[in-house]
Enzyme design. Structure first.
Site, PDB file in Angstrom:
ATOM      1  N   GLY A   1       4.153   0.078   7.212  1.00 61.04           N
ATOM      2  CA  GLY A   1       4.413   0.287   5.798  1.00 61.04           C
ATOM      3  C   GLY A   1       4.179   1.705   5.313  1.00 61.04           C
ATOM      4  N   GLY A   2       3.612   2.574   6.156  1.00 64.62           N
ATOM      5  CA  GLY A   2       3.343   3.944   5.724  1.00 64.62           C
ATOM      6  C   GLY A   2       2.080   4.091   4.894  1.00 64.62           C
TER       7      GLY A   2
ATOM      8  CG  ASP B   1      -1.684   9.489   9.002  1.00 66.05           C
ATOM      9  OD1 ASP B   1      -1.542  10.684   8.700  1.00 66.05           O
ATOM     10  OD2 ASP B   1      -0.834   8.622   8.753  1.00 66.05           O
TER      11      ASP B   1
ATOM     12  N   PRO C   1       0.271  -3.637   4.996  1.00 65.94           N
ATOM     13  CG  PRO C   1       2.155  -2.975   3.812  1.00 65.94           C
ATOM     14  CD  PRO C   1       0.685  -3.171   3.658  1.00 65.94           C
TER      15      PRO C   1
ATOM     16  CE  LYS D   1      -0.787   7.363   5.214  1.00 67.46           C
ATOM     17  NZ  LYS D   1       0.682   7.630   5.173  1.00 67.46           N
TER      18      LYS D   1
END
Length: 279
Positions: free
Chosen positions: A98-99, A137, A95, A12
């Site tokens: 990586g967010g 999330d 990753p 995302k």
């Protein structure tokens, strides 16, 4: 054990992220627009009849006791009382740090896939409630729609987002979410805004200044990308991204990147690829 079933766990991007406050228990209150992209981890499941939940492979950077897919499987098993188990293999592309929501997406795909494969029959709303126990999330991935997420991530408003392609750069650092949210200089008082439809003007990430200050390599990647297009950090980083109207436009910029830079071009999705696995 049964046959192997493979499912994607898409990444995302946070197209906008505002920190609007902090609860007494320490959780931050957010407003963020989340878009799924077609760059994914892949999880493979084999249903076990002995009730055991195991991982079939080693995953660099993801020790077994921190694997959110295993936690999600055990949580679903406990809640439903099923006697089934699962052998889970994880192919990691997103990753770590990586967010891009990799661990959360892995957990959501596990809930959706095993609810289907185990025939436990939980409705999406119930799965989303379980998902929040695994991380802020996770519910949006279970919900299956690009969305405005508010509160700590549990209040979701589906959004229709225009087609877009993204160039995502992956700096060679992993950013711990907890470190960024605990930073004393983090902006925590953005005013909530009303969103009925996503506008290109509603951009920015309140976490970005702290991320770039603490991890200069993220700032370097971001500065390079900003020379070609408006660009931002996604989530707590480390990845940075820019949006383009067409794939070839994104690839033209990517072809100009310094050879040492890592990254990829991805298409924005209209919805999660497993949206139809739950009702």
């Amino acid at each position: 054990m049964s046959e192997t079933h493979r499912y994607p766990a898409p990444g995302k991007l946070n197209l906008m992220l505002r920190v609007t406050g902090r609860r007494a228990d320490g959780y931050h209150l957010l407003q963020t627009v989340i878009r799924f992209i077609d760059y994914s981890d892949t999880l493979s499941f084999r249903v076990r009849e002995d009730g055991a939940i195991t991982r079939a492979n080693e995953v660099a950077g993801v020790p077994v006791d921190a694997d959110l897919a295993l936690r999600a499987a055990r949580w679903l098993q406990r809640i439903t009382g099923t006697r089934h188990g699962a052998e889970i293999a994880l192919e990691k592309r997103l990753p770590i740090g990586g967010g891009l929501g990799g661990g959360s997406s892995d957990a959501a795909t596990t809930l959706l896939a095993l609810n289907h494969l185990w025939r436990t029959g939980l409705a999406r709303e119930r799965l989303a409630a379980l998902a929040l126990e695994l991380g802020a999330d996770v519910p949006v991935f279970v919900g299956g729609e690009n969305a405005l997420a508010e509160g700590i991530g549990e209040r979701l408003t589906p959004l229709e987002l225009p087609p877009a392609w993204y160039l995502v750069l992956v700096p060679p650092v992993a950013v711990p979410t907890a470190r960024i949210f605990a930073h004393p200089e983090l902006k925590r008082d953005s005013k909530p805004i009303k969103i009925t439809a996503f506008s290109a003007g509603l951009v920015g990430n309140d976490l970005e200044p702290v991320v770039c200050r603490e991890y200069p390599e993220v700032g370097r990647y971001l500065d390079w990308l900003k020379q070609a297009a408006p660009a931002w950090v996604t989530g707590t980083g480390a990845c940075v991204f820019a949006a383009f109207p067409a794939e070839n436009a994104a690839r033209r910029v990517w072809e100009q990147a310094p050879g040492a830079m890592r990254g990829f071009v991805a298409q924005g999705l209209a919805r999660h690829p497993l949206r139809d696995l739950a009702r």
